[in-house]
Design a protein around this motif. Structure first.
Motif, short mmCIF file in Angstrom:
data_model
loop_
_atom_site.label_atom_id
_atom_site.label_comp_id
_atom_site.label_asym_id
_atom_site.label_seq_id
_atom_site.Cartn_x
_atom_site.Cartn_y
_atom_site.Cartn_z
N LYS A 186 11.62 -22.80 42.14
CA LYS A 186 10.97 -24.02 42.62
C LYS A 186 11.72 -24.65 43.79
O LYS A 186 11.11 -25.19 44.71
CB LYS A 186 10.84 -25.03 41.48
N GLN A 187 13.05 -24.57 43.74
CA GLN A 187 13.83 -25.16 44.82
C GLN A 187 13.60 -24.41 46.13
O GLN A 187 13.48 -25.03 47.19
CB GLN A 187 15.31 -25.15 44.46
N ASP A 193 11.02 -33.27 44.16
CA ASP A 193 12.01 -33.55 43.13
C ASP A 193 11.34 -34.14 41.89
O ASP A 193 11.71 -33.82 40.75
CB ASP A 193 13.05 -34.52 43.68
N ILE A 194 10.32 -34.97 42.14
CA ILE A 194 9.61 -35.60 41.01
C ILE A 194 8.55 -34.67 40.43
O ILE A 194 8.45 -34.49 39.21
CB ILE A 194 8.97 -36.92 41.48
N ALA A 195 7.75 -34.06 41.32
CA ALA A 195 6.62 -33.25 40.86
C ALA A 195 7.05 -31.93 40.25
O ALA A 195 6.48 -31.49 39.23
CB ALA A 195 5.65 -33.01 42.03
N LEU A 196 8.04 -31.28 40.85
CA LEU A 196 8.46 -29.96 40.39
C LEU A 196 9.69 -30.00 39.50
O LEU A 196 10.15 -28.96 39.03
CB LEU A 196 8.75 -29.05 41.60
N ASN A 197 10.24 -31.19 39.30
CA ASN A 197 11.44 -31.37 38.48
C ASN A 197 12.60 -30.54 39.02
O ASN A 197 13.30 -29.84 38.29
CB ASN A 197 11.15 -31.01 37.02
N VAL A 198 12.79 -30.63 40.33
CA VAL A 198 13.88 -29.92 41.00
C VAL A 198 15.05 -30.87 41.22
O VAL A 198 14.86 -31.99 41.72
CB VAL A 198 13.41 -29.34 42.35
N THR A 199 16.22 -30.44 40.83
CA THR A 199 17.39 -31.29 40.99
C THR A 199 17.99 -31.12 42.38
O THR A 199 18.35 -30.01 42.77
CB THR A 199 18.46 -30.93 39.93
#
Length: 315
Positions: free
Chosen positions: A188-189, A235-241
């Motif tokens: 995802k990142q 970061d919010i939609a895909l939960n990527v840190t």
């Protein structure tokens, strides 16, 4: 400001006189950085990690076009990857061949971006790539930049999973190949960075082509805002840190690099803008002419005067 303009003109004059030496030097430094950074991050082949190997290869690259440098660097990378996993080597080899056949046969001029983009990631300033490329490239440059992002995250995946890739004997080669592909395509990142860079580059290209004053500086700001927006939304939609501090510092340094690049390449004097209108049998033409910001370098001549010693009168 005047001092910077004088420095700019002197650098341009120096390059015009010694470009035959400067261009190979730039290619040598560019290649050295690529080979040494690869050795430091994916140095799985002990033969290539010897210091003289990158130096010799960089010396050869200094006399090659950037397209040849990119594919030589790709071969260097594949040899390293072959020391840990034949499956990941096959993935990268297929990717490089497809990119070479479908794109660089027609648009070879920006092939250096395949190497430069991962380099900027390793140097922690990747956000400068879409800004600088958008200022001087075209919309088609989205392709090599996106491919460069894919290469970086593939190398990062190999570095983080080196032990698993080496010791995983519980599955056959086909299953291992499919697992690697799924892991890469589900990153995802990586997908977030590809989207952020591609969209920011498109925004920069569009804005810098607008007929407005300070369009290049506006393009840098617009591209930076675009990257930040896409990354924060992802970061919010895909939960990527994403490290906020690293992101902001990287953005600030990227803006500074882009501003310096703009000054030395696109500096113009908007106070002397001229508007010209003329016509021919078929069209009316409205032209906006903005002169480049230049200054003549001072020609300083120092004349040394030796003062004669006065002889003391004899008594």
């Amino acid at each position: 400001m005047m001092g910077l303009l004088v420095l700019k003109e002197r650098l341009k004059g120096f390059y015009a006189r010694f470009d035959i030496y400067v261009n190979p030097l730039i290619k040598f430094i560019f290649s050295c950085m690529a080979f040494f950074l690869m050795n430091g991050n994916i140095g799985f082949s002990s033969k290539l990690t010897e210091p003289f190997v990158p130096l010799v290869l960089a010396l050869v690259c200094s006399f090659l076009p950037y397209g040849a440098i990119s594919f030589l660097a790709s071969g260097f990378m594949l040899i390293h990857l072959s020391g840990i996993s034949l499956e990941i080597t096959l993935v990268m080899a297929i990717f490089i061949v497809v990119v070479g056949l479908l794109y660089y046969g027609f648009q070879p001029g920006d092939s250096y971006l395949l190497v430069l983009t991962p380099l900027f990631f390793l140097l922690k300033i990747p956000y400068a790539i879409p800004l600088i490329v958008g200022l001087s490239g075209s919309i088609v440059s989205v392709i090599p930049v996106s491919c460069g992002v894919f290469i970086y995250y593939t190398l990062l995946y190999v570095k983080q999973n080196a032990g698993v890739l080496t010791n995983d004997m519980s599955v056959n080669e086909v299953q291992k190949f499919m697992q690697i592909m799924n892991s890469l395509l589900a990153n995802k990142q990586m997908l977030l960075m590809v989207g952020a860079f591609a969209l920011a580059l498109l925004v920069v290209v569009i804005v810098r082509n607008l007929s407005v004053d300070y369009s290049w500086l506006i393009a840098i700001i617009a591209g930076t805002i675009t990257q930040l927006s896409v990354i924060f939304i992802g970061d919010i939609a895909l939960n990527v840190t994403v490290s906020v501090l690293g992101l902001l510092l990287g953005m600030l340094v990227s803006i500074l690099i882009s501003a310096i690049y703009t000054f030395f390449v696109f500096a113009v004097d908007y106070s002397r803008t001229e508007y010209v209108q003329f016509e021919d049998d078929d069209y009316y033409y409205y032209v906006k002419a903005v002169p480049k910001l230049t200054v003549s370098t001072p020609d300083v001549k120092v004349q040394k005067i030796n003062a004669t010693k006065l002889q003391r009168p004899q008594r």
